[in-house]
Design an enzyme around this catalytic site. Structure first.
Site, short mmCIF file in Angstrom:
data_model
loop_
_atom_site.label_atom_id
_atom_site.label_comp_id
_atom_site.label_asym_id
_atom_site.label_seq_id
_atom_site.Cartn_x
_atom_site.Cartn_y
_atom_site.Cartn_z
N ASP A 1 -33.36 49.08 21.19
CA ASP A 1 -33.00 47.79 21.77
C ASP A 1 -31.64 47.33 21.26
O ASP A 1 -30.80 46.85 22.03
CB ASP A 1 -34.09 46.77 21.42
CG ASP A 1 -33.75 45.37 21.89
OD1 ASP A 1 -33.68 45.14 23.11
OD2 ASP A 1 -33.53 44.50 21.02
N GLU B 1 -36.52 52.21 25.63
CA GLU B 1 -35.75 51.78 24.47
C GLU B 1 -36.01 52.68 23.27
O GLU B 1 -35.08 52.99 22.51
CB GLU B 1 -36.10 50.33 24.12
CG GLU B 1 -35.57 49.32 25.11
CD GLU B 1 -35.86 47.89 24.72
OE1 GLU B 1 -35.02 47.01 25.04
OE2 GLU B 1 -36.91 47.64 24.09
#
Length: 241
Positions: free
Chosen positions: A59, A131
């Site tokens: 992320d 992610e």
């Protein structure tokens, strides 16, 4: 975790690596990125690693890659507009779509309950896995190769930004328009729900001062509200269809 990687799993991971266009020196990282917490929790007798830490790292890397791209690509955009543009790209639906296009769902290790309730198609799980894969690529291949992967996967969405289509938070825009008249009031109302609990579709209407100006549907209440707000903005002639 290495004992989990039998010949069948190694073959699957190599196949996925080819789809990703990334070669892993440590394929265990890719395996971990595809291991959901529900699966790890069912293997309590082992030291099974799941993908949440890689998701955390991915992320952050994703934010940096997209932020740098926008910073360089749009030198005249102010900070607020850059933030808005990044939010359009770095969002759960977009990441889940990228994940689905790569067929990530079929490679996930999920707990029995999660797998049985449609987890391989669930937006949140697919986005998180995407992610986590970014995090795995970063650790194994470094930043430059990770940036290349990210920008390739988000190419379609970034091209929309290049055409100036980055204002997608229709609820905020509607609020800004309506707040010009301080007496105005916006209400979002769920008018229909269809489908099973794990795959619901919501239909929402938006009312301004008691008058319905738009409606929209989506796989979440927030998505449906965004579509309803967009229709209201079209009705108010703020944006074009």
């Amino acid at each position: 975790m290495s004992e989990m990687l039998n010949k069948h799993r190694l073959h699957a991971l190599q196949k996925l690596s080819t789809k990703l266009g990334v070669q892993f020196g440590n394929v265990n990282l890719l395996h971990q990125a595809l291991t959901h917490t529900s699966y790890a929790n069912e293997c309590k007798h082992t030291t099974m690693l799941h993908n949440e830490r890689l998701e955390f790292l991915g992320d952050a890397v994703l934010d940096v890659v997209v932020s740098e791209y926008l910073f360089r690509q749009f030198p005249n955009l102010p900070e607020g507009e850059l933030t808005k543009a990044r939010a359009v790209v770095v969002c759960e639906p977009t990441l889940a779509r990228c994940s689905a296009e790569l067929g990530i769902g079929e490679y996930l290790f999920l707990g029995k309950g999660e797998a049985g309730s449609g987890g391989r198609e669930r937006t949140s799980i697919l986005a998180d896995a995407f992610e986590a894969i970014i995090g795995a690529i970063y650790l194994d291949n470094g930043f430059e190769n990770t940036a290349t992967f990210v920008l390739k996967q988000l190419q379609t969405d970034l091209s929309l930004l290049a055409r100036g289509e980055y204002v997608k938070d229709y609820k905020t825009l509607l609020q800004e328009v309506v707040q010009k008249n301080t007496d105005s009031k916006i209400i979002y109302e769920i008018i229909d729900e269809t489908g099973p609990d794990h795959h619901k579709v919501f239909k929402v209407a938006v009312h301004v001062n008691g008058k319905q100006l738009g409606s929209g549907q989506g796989k979440s209440k927030k998505e449906a509200e965004q579509h309803a707000a967009k229709q209201a903005l079209i009705e108010l002639k703020v944006i074009n269809d």
